[in-house]
Write an enzyme that holds these catalytic residues in place. Structure first.
Site, PDB file in Angstrom:
ATOM      1  N   TRP A 210       3.983  49.393  33.907  1.00 34.17           N
ATOM      2  CA  TRP A 210       2.630  49.129  33.428  1.00 34.17           C
ATOM      3  C   TRP A 210       2.551  49.319  31.917  1.00 34.17           C
ATOM      4  O   TRP A 210       2.059  48.470  31.186  1.00 34.17           O
ATOM      5  CB  TRP A 210       1.666  50.057  34.146  1.00 34.17           C
TER       6      TRP A 210
ATOM      7  N   ASP B 174      -3.883  56.681  36.067  1.00 29.97           N
ATOM      8  CA  ASP B 174      -4.201  55.271  35.829  1.00 29.97           C
ATOM      9  C   ASP B 174      -5.248  55.020  34.746  1.00 29.97           C
ATOM     10  O   ASP B 174      -5.445  53.880  34.334  1.00 29.97           O
ATOM     11  CB  ASP B 174      -4.668  54.559  37.104  1.00 29.97           C
TER      12      ASP B 174
ATOM     13  N   SER C 188      -9.825  52.207  45.051  1.00 30.71           N
ATOM     14  CA  SER C 188      -9.770  53.558  44.497  1.00 30.71           C
ATOM     15  C   SER C 188     -10.965  53.877  43.604  1.00 30.71           C
ATOM     16  O   SER C 188     -10.882  54.769  42.766  1.00 30.71           O
ATOM     17  CB  SER C 188      -8.467  53.734  43.701  1.00 30.71           C
TER      18      SER C 188
ATOM     19  N   ARG D  50     -14.041  54.908  37.735  1.00 23.41           N
ATOM     20  CA  ARG D  50     -12.603  55.060  37.894  1.00 23.41           C
ATOM     21  C   ARG D  50     -11.944  53.740  38.305  1.00 23.41           C
ATOM     22  O   ARG D  50     -12.465  53.001  39.120  1.00 23.41           O
ATOM     23  CB  ARG D  50     -12.345  56.126  38.972  1.00 23.41           C
ATOM     24  N   ASP D  51     -10.769  53.488  37.734  1.00 24.05           N
ATOM     25  CA  ASP D  51     -10.013  52.259  38.024  1.00 24.05           C
ATOM     26  C   ASP D  51     -10.877  51.013  37.864  1.00 24.05           C
ATOM     27  O   ASP D  51     -10.736  50.040  38.607  1.00 24.05           O
ATOM     28  CB  ASP D  51      -9.427  52.310  39.434  1.00 24.05           C
TER      29      ASP D  51
ATOM     30  N   TRP E 144      -4.857  66.723  45.514  1.00 22.88           N
ATOM     31  CA  TRP E 144      -5.755  65.790  44.826  1.00 22.88           C
ATOM     32  C   TRP E 144      -7.195  66.258  44.947  1.00 22.88           C
ATOM     33  O   TRP E 144      -7.710  66.448  46.048  1.00 22.88           O
ATOM     34  CB  TRP E 144      -5.608  64.384  45.409  1.00 22.88           C
TER      35      TRP E 144
ATOM     36  N   LYS F  96       1.820  62.055  44.596  1.00 26.88           N
ATOM     37  CA  LYS F  96       1.158  61.327  45.675  1.00 26.88           C
ATOM     38  C   LYS F  96       1.803  61.717  47.000  1.00 26.88           C
ATOM     39  O   LYS F  96       2.991  61.490  47.208  1.00 26.88           O
ATOM     40  CB  LYS F  96       1.300  59.823  45.466  1.00 26.88           C
TER      41      LYS F  96
ATOM     42  N   TYR G  42      -9.016  63.947  39.229  1.00 26.96           N
ATOM     43  CA  TYR G  42      -9.127  62.503  39.447  1.00 26.96           C
ATOM     44  C   TYR G  42     -10.535  62.159  39.931  1.00 26.96           C
ATOM     45  O   TYR G  42     -10.773  61.972  41.119  1.00 26.96           O
ATOM     46  CB  TYR G  42      -8.069  62.077  40.480  1.00 26.96           C
TER      47      TYR G  42
ATOM     48  N   ASP H 210      -2.393  53.478  50.483  1.00 27.19           N
ATOM     49  CA  ASP H 210      -2.886  52.999  49.188  1.00 27.19           C
ATOM     50  C   ASP H 210      -4.124  52.125  49.348  1.00 27.19           C
ATOM     51  O   ASP H 210      -4.809  51.839  48.362  1.00 27.19           O
ATOM     52  CB  ASP H 210      -1.811  52.175  48.481  1.00 27.19           C
TER      53      ASP H 210
END
Length: 434
Positions: A213, A166, A125, A118-119, A78, A333, A113, A339
């Site tokens: 989702w 995401d 996150s 983001r998110d 990542w 992941k 990422y 998380d």
């Protein structure tokens, strides 16, 4: 990483009014076939603590599982901020060394990422970049451009790059004004990344969340906009799903909360989306994350996404997917990284190592995770010289468990006292001496 409910909107309704860019496959073949997914030494090193915990209580079986993961299971690296771009250089050096010493061709998995806002700047996150603080320019010049230069220069290696997990899900289900205002600039940012990462040794997988989702094909409208912005010369290999989530790849017993969905598992999700993609000239190739898979009954609804317990390590890397739409089952992941401070009791902040969780994943691991390949004794050092195994600790005092060892949990039949520390519950299934 978050999950929301499926909301019908977009692609099917808009495709007639606005023709999609015809996307050619970068290569006609699956880039994973005939290659080994790079085993990340940093992740392997994190598991030393997990293996030590099992060895300290004489649990050779689970220690062997951990060692198998350390030695044999490839995972994605990542790159979640500008500072971590250096990890690409390290992965390239390590992969070249493995390729040279073993003769096995490597494919290095990377996760791009670092999207601004983001998110929707969620607490667990949220990233380092903000559109309000010149985030788009920084994303392009300080993050995407050096990322692209590094992988293009390493033409002796192949790369599989997951693009902004995401992001697409939030574009469909994000309803706050902050989130909605970010959609257009984020699409510009992702399109730019796709443009910059065009190379014969780079295989791009645009993230499409997961079956819980975005499990209906009508949810994929933003893909059209992103690819149009990227331009007709921009190619992607396909899509990634279930990144950082817990859905099974295939199940004959879907949980009740999946009723009515065409995507009760991730293989079905790939089929459902693949059919819609094919009709519109989009690639139909997927990679599916199975780094962590929820056990039966672990979730009451699809919307539960954080440190799900109980869960186990899923199917390790394979191209034998039993689905022509799926290039590979992979671990995107790394199992053991938290998380966020949610879900299983005792969880640390997002991205921190959560060893109690890694131990639970090991205990519930997919049957393919074993002391395999004629595997060595679980107490011996891993073959990767960058990841030496821990030494066997001295036994605990009396019949009590030593520090960091398991001391309780449902079904546990071992010691329930601690020679050092306090027996602390981390949920129904696991307690540890800390």
């Amino acid at each position: 990483m978050r999950i929301g409910c499926g909301i019908l909107a977009g692609l099917l309704a808009t495709s007639a009014a606005s023709p999609l860019v015809e996307l050619e496959r970068r290569q006609s073949g699956n880039p994973f076939v005939g290659r080994s997914l790079f085993v990340n030494p940093k992740y392997s090193k994190s598991l030393d603590q997990t293996r030590q915990a099992f060895l300290s209580r004489g649990d050779q079986t689970n220690a062997a599982k951990v060692q198998y993961v350390q030695q044999s299971v490839g995972t994605f690296v990542w790159i979640s901020n500008i500072f971590l771009l250096r990890d690409i250089d390290e992965a390239i050096r390590e992969a070249r060394a493995v390729q040279s010493s073993t003769g096995k061709q490597q494919i290095v998995g990377l996760v791009l990422y670092n999207l601004p806002d983001r998110d929707c700047s969620a607490g667990h996150s949220s990233g380092e970049l903000s559109f309000a603080l010149n985030g788009l320019s920084r994303y392009r010049t300080e993050y995407v451009q050096p990322f692209a230069l590094k992988v293009k220069a390493a033409s002796d290696l192949q790369f599989a790059v997951v693009i902004e997990p995401d992001a697409l899900g939030n574009m469909v289900t994000g309803t706050t004004s902050f989130c909605r205002n970010a959609h257009g600039p984020q699409q510009d940012a992702i399109a730019y990344a796709i443009q910059q990462l065009q190379a014969s040794n780079v295989h791009l997988y645009l993230d499409v969340a997961n079956g819980g989702w975005l499990g209906w094909s009508a949810n994929l409208g933003p893909i059209q906009t992103i690819m149009q912005k990227a331009g007709s010369n921009a190619k992607i290999r396909g899509f990634s799903s279930n990144v950082s989530n817990y859905n099974p790849y295939q199940t004959n017993n879907p949980p009740s909360y999946t009723a009515g969905s065409p995507s009760a598992d991730e293989s079905r999700y790939a089929n459902s989306l693949g059919n819609a993609m094919r009709e519109r000239g989009l690639p139909t190739n997927f990679i599916i994350d199975q780094g962590r898979v929820a056990q039966n009954g672990a979730r009451r609804e699809w919307g539960e996404w954080c440190n799900i317990s109980p869960a186990g390590f899923g199917q390790p890397f394979t191209t034998n997917t039993n689905n022509p739409n799926v290039d590979a089952i992979v671990w995107v992941k790394p199992g053991g990284e938290s998380d966020g401070q949610c879900g299983m009791s005792g969880a640390p902040v997002a991205g921190s190592w959560f060893d109690a969780y890694a131990q639970m994943l090991t205990q519930n691991a997919h049957p393919d995770i074993r002391a395999g390949n004629g595997g060595s004794n679980p107490s011996s050092s891993p073959t990767n010289p960058a990841n030496p195994g821990p030494t066997q600790p001295a036994p605990g005092s009396g019949n009590c468990a030593p520090m960091w060892a398991q001391c309780g949990g449902q079904g546990w039949s071992g010691p329930t006292c601690c020679a050092q520390g306090t027996c602390t519950a981390s949920g129904q299934w696991y307690s540890q001496c800390v």
